[in-house]
Design a protein around this motif. Sequence first.
Motif, PDB file in Angstrom:
ATOM      1  N   SER A 304       0.826  -1.215   0.000  1.00  0.00           N
ATOM      2  CA  SER A 304       0.000   0.000   0.000  1.00  0.00           C
ATOM      3  C   SER A 304       0.859   1.262   0.000  1.00  0.00           C
ATOM      4  O   SER A 304       0.556   2.242  -0.688  1.00  0.00           O
ATOM      5  CB  SER A 304      -0.927   0.005   1.221  1.00  0.00           C
ATOM      6  N   ASP A 305       1.960   1.236   0.750  1.00  0.00           N
ATOM      7  CA  ASP A 305       2.853   2.399   0.799  1.00  0.00           C
ATOM      8  C   ASP A 305       3.472   2.666  -0.570  1.00  0.00           C
ATOM      9  O   ASP A 305       3.590   3.818  -1.003  1.00  0.00           O
ATOM     10  CB  ASP A 305       3.957   2.163   1.831  1.00  0.00           C
ATOM     11  N   ILE A 306       3.884   1.601  -1.246  1.00  0.00           N
ATOM     12  CA  ILE A 306       4.497   1.763  -2.574  1.00  0.00           C
ATOM     13  C   ILE A 306       3.462   2.264  -3.575  1.00  0.00           C
ATOM     14  O   ILE A 306       3.750   3.134  -4.410  1.00  0.00           O
ATOM     15  CB  ILE A 306       5.129   0.446  -3.031  1.00  0.00           C
ATOM     16  N   MET A 307       2.234   1.719  -3.515  1.00  0.00           N
ATOM     17  CA  MET A 307       1.178   2.185  -4.417  1.00  0.00           C
ATOM     18  C   MET A 307       0.893   3.664  -4.195  1.00  0.00           C
ATOM     19  O   MET A 307       0.690   4.423  -5.157  1.00  0.00           O
ATOM     20  CB  MET A 307      -0.089   1.349  -4.212  1.00  0.00           C
ATOM     21  N   LEU A 308       0.887   4.090  -2.936  1.00  0.00           N
ATOM     22  CA  LEU A 308       0.654   5.500  -2.626  1.00  0.00           C
ATOM     23  C   LEU A 308       1.780   6.359  -3.184  1.00  0.00           C
ATOM     24  O   LEU A 308       1.547   7.422  -3.772  1.00  0.00           O
ATOM     25  CB  LEU A 308       0.550   5.675  -1.106  1.00  0.00           C
ATOM     26  N   ARG A 309       3.012   5.893  -3.063  1.00  0.00           N
ATOM     27  CA  ARG A 309       4.158   6.661  -3.560  1.00  0.00           C
ATOM     28  C   ARG A 309       4.129   6.783  -5.077  1.00  0.00           C
ATOM     29  O   ARG A 309       4.483   7.824  -5.630  1.00  0.00           O
ATOM     30  CB  ARG A 309       5.449   5.973  -3.118  1.00  0.00           C
ATOM     31  N   LEU A 310       3.657   5.723  -5.752  1.00  0.00           N
ATOM     32  CA  LEU A 310       3.601   5.735  -7.208  1.00  0.00           C
ATOM     33  C   LEU A 310       2.343   6.429  -7.735  1.00  0.00           C
ATOM     34  O   LEU A 310       2.263   6.768  -8.910  1.00  0.00           O
ATOM     35  CB  LEU A 310       3.636   4.297  -7.739  1.00  0.00           C
ATOM     36  N   GLY A 311       1.353   6.592  -6.871  1.00  0.00           N
ATOM     37  CA  GLY A 311       0.078   7.134  -7.323  1.00  0.00           C
ATOM     38  C   GLY A 311      -0.709   6.119  -8.126  1.00  0.00           C
ATOM     39  O   GLY A 311      -1.466   6.475  -9.035  1.00  0.00           O
ATOM     40  N   ARG A 315      -2.456  -2.860  -7.967  1.00  0.00           N
ATOM     41  CA  ARG A 315      -1.127  -3.473  -8.006  1.00  0.00           C
ATOM     42  C   ARG A 315      -0.581  -3.584  -9.430  1.00  0.00           C
ATOM     43  O   ARG A 315       0.612  -3.410  -9.657  1.00  0.00           O
ATOM     44  CB  ARG A 315      -1.178  -4.874  -7.390  1.00  0.00           C
ATOM     45  N   PHE A 316      -1.478  -3.906 -10.371  1.00  0.00           N
ATOM     46  CA  PHE A 316      -1.026  -4.027 -11.761  1.00  0.00           C
ATOM     47  C   PHE A 316      -0.431  -2.705 -12.249  1.00  0.00           C
ATOM     48  O   PHE A 316       0.648  -2.675 -12.834  1.00  0.00           O
ATOM     49  CB  PHE A 316      -2.204  -4.444 -12.639  1.00  0.00           C
ATOM     50  N   GLN A 317      -1.148  -1.626 -11.978  1.00  0.00           N
ATOM     51  CA  GLN A 317      -0.636  -0.313 -12.396  1.00  0.00           C
ATOM     52  C   GLN A 317       0.645   0.031 -11.636  1.00  0.00           C
ATOM     53  O   GLN A 317       1.548   0.655 -12.194  1.00  0.00           O
ATOM     54  CB  GLN A 317      -1.690   0.763 -12.159  1.00  0.00           C
ATOM     55  N   ALA A 318       0.739  -0.404 -10.383  1.00  0.00           N
ATOM     56  CA  ALA A 318       1.961  -0.148  -9.619  1.00  0.00           C
ATOM     57  C   ALA A 318       3.157  -0.821 -10.282  1.00  0.00           C
ATOM     58  O   ALA A 318       4.240  -0.239 -10.375  1.00  0.00           O
ATOM     59  CB  ALA A 318       1.798  -0.655  -8.182  1.00  0.00           C
ATOM     60  N   GLY A 319       2.958  -2.061 -10.744  1.00  0.00           N
ATOM     61  CA  GLY A 319       4.044  -2.753 -11.435  1.00  0.00           C
ATOM     62  C   GLY A 319       4.458  -2.040 -12.705  1.00  0.00           C
ATOM     63  O   GLY A 319       5.647  -1.888 -12.992  1.00  0.00           O
ATOM     64  N   LEU A 320       3.462  -1.578 -13.480  1.00  0.00           N
ATOM     65  CA  LEU A 320       3.772  -0.871 -14.724  1.00  0.00           C
ATOM     66  C   LEU A 320       4.486   0.457 -14.452  1.00  0.00           C
ATOM     67  O   LEU A 320       5.461   0.802 -15.136  1.00  0.00           O
ATOM     68  CB  LEU A 320       2.490  -0.627 -15.514  1.00  0.00           C
ATOM     69  N   LEU A 321       4.007   1.199 -13.453  1.00  0.00           N
ATOM     70  CA  LEU A 321       4.636   2.480 -13.132  1.00  0.00           C
ATOM     71  C   LEU A 321       6.049   2.284 -12.589  1.00  0.00           C
ATOM     72  O   LEU A 321       6.943   3.087 -12.867  1.00  0.00           O
ATOM     73  CB  LEU A 321       3.777   3.235 -12.117  1.00  0.00           C
ATOM     74  N   ALA A 322       6.244   1.221 -11.834  1.00  0.00           N
ATOM     75  CA  ALA A 322       7.590   0.925 -11.324  1.00  0.00           C
ATOM     76  C   ALA A 322       8.536   0.624 -12.479  1.00  0.00           C
ATOM     77  O   ALA A 322       9.703   1.053 -12.479  1.00  0.00           O
ATOM     78  CB  ALA A 322       7.534  -0.246 -10.349  1.00  0.00           C
ATOM     79  N   LYS A 323       8.047  -0.109 -13.483  1.00  0.00           N
ATOM     80  CA  LYS A 323       8.882  -0.372 -14.666  1.00  0.00           C
ATOM     81  C   LYS A 323       9.141   0.926 -15.431  1.00  0.00           C
ATOM     82  O   LYS A 323      10.245   1.159 -15.933  1.00  0.00           O
ATOM     83  CB  LYS A 323       8.177  -1.377 -15.578  1.00  0.00           C
ATOM     84  N   GLU A 324       8.101   1.772 -15.520  1.00  0.00           N
ATOM     85  CA  GLU A 324       8.249   3.043 -16.224  1.00  0.00           C
ATOM     86  C   GLU A 324       9.335   3.907 -15.600  1.00  0.00           C
ATOM     87  O   GLU A 324      10.094   4.583 -16.293  1.00  0.00           O
ATOM     88  CB  GLU A 324       6.907   3.779 -16.184  1.00  0.00           C
TER      89      GLU A 324
END
Length: 328
Positions: A304-311, A315-324
């Motif tokens: 949840s903390d990582i998702m909040l940091r990435l906006g 979770r799927f979008q979090a993975g994509l944004l982390a790759k971005e």
Amino acid sequence: MSLSAVGVTDEQVRLYRYFLRSPGRGAGAACASLGWDRDRVDEALDGLQAKDLVRLSDSATVLVSDPAVAVEWLIEQRLGELKAESDLVTSARQVIGSLSEDHRHGVEEAPAGEIERVDGLDSVRDRLGDLAFFTFRELMALVPGPWSEPDIEQARPSDLRMLRRGIRWRTVIGPEALADAATCAYLRELTALGGEVRYTELAIRRMVIWDRGVTMIPANPDDYQRATLIVRQPGVVANTVAWFEQVWEAAGALPAREAPDDPADPPLSDLERRVLDLLTRADKDESAAREMGVSLRTFRRYISDIMLRLGAANRFQAGLLAKERGWI
């Protein structure tokens, strides 16, 4: 090491090792030494005899074969079986030519002016998968707007399969698609695997072309998900191919990743990197939490903390944004 690959069970190996270390002994001595009952010893002994690892003497003592010879023979025998199985499987390729000819004949025999209408999002996605599966040479697509998360999940297996098969994969995107982080992350993932993506500010409509012989266009240009038209009429397809090539030639390279909005955004901690790694490869949260040595609630709080940091909304979008961002 196990000999299960050559058909010898662990229990049989244990009995074989006993007789190797205790030459001239019989089944009764094995029972006493291993603490097994006679039926268990006899069953394992039968298996060893079937593999020619041991034999019984006239006095009922067990004679062991030299493992360097016996095990090597089992390996050669198994390799021969595997080769025969492999030859049988690969021989199936011989039928590909005739099957492909039947397929091409069927396509050629289809009515020249055929236009197929597909209604409903699920049906549209199924037909996209079918057409991608039967693509031999090339895919061309115009994508003006973003793909939804389900669109990406549905397209990923087909797109990756085409790239693995060496099919040329070309896509031109518009400004709305470029502005969507998930869409861009997915497209950059495909370009890393050999796909080709360009960007245009021209007004384009959603369109996909397979092998320059079939094209798919929305029945309603403003709602591509409700219904689509699959067109095989040569004149129509030729015009869509020509339009795509014009757009492709005028389009530019996919813009480089933008720097994060907040230059002061701190780098990932070792903990965050580990959570992201587990998020992309662990099947379940429970197993990921065990690997980290934390409770399930704690692991989910990390996510949840990582998702909040990435906006990220999920979770799927979090993975994509982390790759971005190049985090994973």
